[in-house]
Design an enzyme around this catalytic site. Structure first.
Site, PDB file in Angstrom:
ATOM      1  N   HIS A  97      -9.281-101.212  34.243  1.00 53.89           N
ATOM      2  CA  HIS A  97     -10.667-101.674  34.096  1.00 53.89           C
ATOM      3  C   HIS A  97     -11.144-101.551  32.648  1.00 53.89           C
ATOM      4  O   HIS A  97     -10.540-100.857  31.837  1.00 53.89           O
ATOM      5  CB  HIS A  97     -11.620-100.859  34.983  1.00 53.89           C
ATOM      6  CG  HIS A  97     -11.567-101.249  36.430  1.00 53.89           C
ATOM      7  ND1 HIS A  97     -10.662-100.689  37.312  1.00 53.89           N
ATOM      8  CD2 HIS A  97     -12.293-102.142  37.149  1.00 53.89           C
ATOM      9  CE1 HIS A  97     -10.842-101.227  38.509  1.00 53.89           C
ATOM     10  NE2 HIS A  97     -11.831-102.117  38.446  1.00 53.89           N
ATOM     11  N   LYS A 144     -16.174 -98.269  32.409  1.00 57.73           N
ATOM     12  CA  LYS A 144     -16.155 -97.789  33.806  1.00 57.73           C
ATOM     13  C   LYS A 144     -16.164 -96.260  33.842  1.00 57.73           C
ATOM     14  O   LYS A 144     -15.416 -95.617  33.099  1.00 57.73           O
ATOM     15  CB  LYS A 144     -14.928 -98.340  34.547  1.00 57.73           C
ATOM     16  CG  LYS A 144     -14.921 -97.961  36.017  1.00 57.73           C
ATOM     17  CD  LYS A 144     -14.043 -98.867  36.843  1.00 57.73           C
ATOM     18  CE  LYS A 144     -14.005 -98.465  38.304  1.00 57.73           C
ATOM     19  NZ  LYS A 144     -15.320 -98.602  38.965  1.00 57.73           N
TER      20      LYS A 144
END
Ligand SMILES: NC(=O)C1=CN([C@@H]2O[C@H](COP(=O)(O)OP(=O)(O)OC[C@H]3O[C@@H](n4cnc5c(N)ncnc54)[C@H](OP(=O)(O)O)[C@@H]3O)[C@@H](O)[C@H]2O)C=CC1
Ligand SMILES: O=C(O)C1=N[C@H](C(=O)O)C[C@H](O)C1
Length: 270
Positions: free
Chosen positions: A158, A162
């Site tokens: 990600h 995040k």
């Protein structure tokens, strides 16, 4: 058009909030009736569309969820665990369908959603996309067929912003793999390997997380044994897939009995 459900977006200025505002404003199946941000946020009191740098949407951003939810039949919420718990109680009071995309809940926090689910519909999933939910179903099936001589590893990748790991999606995939093997993920998960870990435990489900740049979300489920490997993979390139799933969920939830549901229920994959 008062005959379509009114929807409020919480965390309106966030990465998901902005995508939701745009899609909801253009969707004839519902009405965007509110946008919530926390107290002191620079968007409070501004038109949500103008705050995003676009055309006005006719919705003023508020820091008062009670007032916003009173006008709504559905809440779409991609924020943070404690914020979502607070919104769940308020959504239940308003008898509005609460779609929770937020990830990073502890088991104890998930249990705290139960009182709200006695009064209203909650749809919660670590990933709202059709593709990932299909991948979850496939993972369960493959794990059920393959024995413990096949090691299962889940890799998620990600963007650098995040804040939770493993991702909600990785945990969904891990739970599906464990279920396929007739076990609980809590008994099989191997997380955060570092240093002299010793060899991999037989039958364990391993997790690894990568973070970098603006990657929307990638998930690999690796089944590996001696002499061969199977790799199941999902790549998200556009947050619209999550937002469209959340809108489908908030519409699906209208008129249903109170309780907790998942995207598997919404998509008929359960
Ligand atoms: N289920 C799914 O399909 C998906 C889930 N997600 C999950 O959704 C969540 C949000 O992701 P993303 O949009 O990228 O994150 P962002 O950080 O971009 O957005 C989160 C938003 O929530 C707001 N917020 C946080 N805490 C509170 C609070 N206590 N009260 C009110 N507002 C609050 C933030 O405001 P502020 O900036 O002031 O903190 C921000 O506007 C994450 O948990 C992520 O993992 C993401 C994509 C898909
Ligand atoms: O934080 C994100 O961005 C995402 N979060 C979800 C997760 O934790 O799995 C879903 C998606 O992968 C994007």
């Amino acid at each position: 058009m008062e005959d379509v459900p009114g929807i409020v977006v919480t965390g309106a200025s966030g990465r998901m909030g902005r995508v939701l505002l745009r899609l909801l404003a253009a969707d004839p199946r519902c009405r965007l009736v509110g946008a919530v941000e926390r107290e002191g946020h620079p968007w409070i009191g501004r038109d949500a569309g103008e705050a995003m740098g676009g055309a006005p949407l006719g919705v003023t951003v508020t820091d008062d969820p009670v007032e916003a939810f009173a006008r709504a039949q559905g809440i779409i919420d991609f924020t943070a665990p404690e914020a979502s718990l607070g919104f769940a109680a308020l959504a239940a009071q308003a008898r509005a369908v609460h779609v929770i995309g937020t990830t990073g809940f502890t088991e104890e926090q998930i249990a705290r959603l139960e009182p709200a689910a006695r009064h209203a519909v909650i749809v919660r999933a670590g990933n709202m996309s059709l593709g990932v939910n299909l991948l979850v179903a496939l993972t369960r099936k493959v794990a059920a067929v393959l024995g413990e001589e096949w090691d299962i590893e889940i890799l998620e990748t990600h963007h650098r912003m995040k804040v939770d790991a493993p991702s909600g999606t990785a945990l969904m995939l891990g739970e599906a793999a464990a279920e396929g093997r007739g076990a609980r993920l809590a008994d099989l998960a191997e997380r955060g390997r570092d240093g002299m870990t010793g060899p991999r435990g037989r039958g364990r489900i391993g997790f690894a997380s990568l973070r970098g740049g603006d990657i929307v979300g990638e998930h690999d489920v690796l089944f590996a044994t001696e002499g061969e490997r199977i790799l199941l993979r999902h790549v998200a390139t556009d947050r619209g897939i999550f937002a469209r799933g959340a809108i489908a969920a908030v519409l699906w939830g209208q008129g249903r009995d109170p309780g907790q549901y998942s995207m598997m229920d919404v998509l008929g994959l359960g």
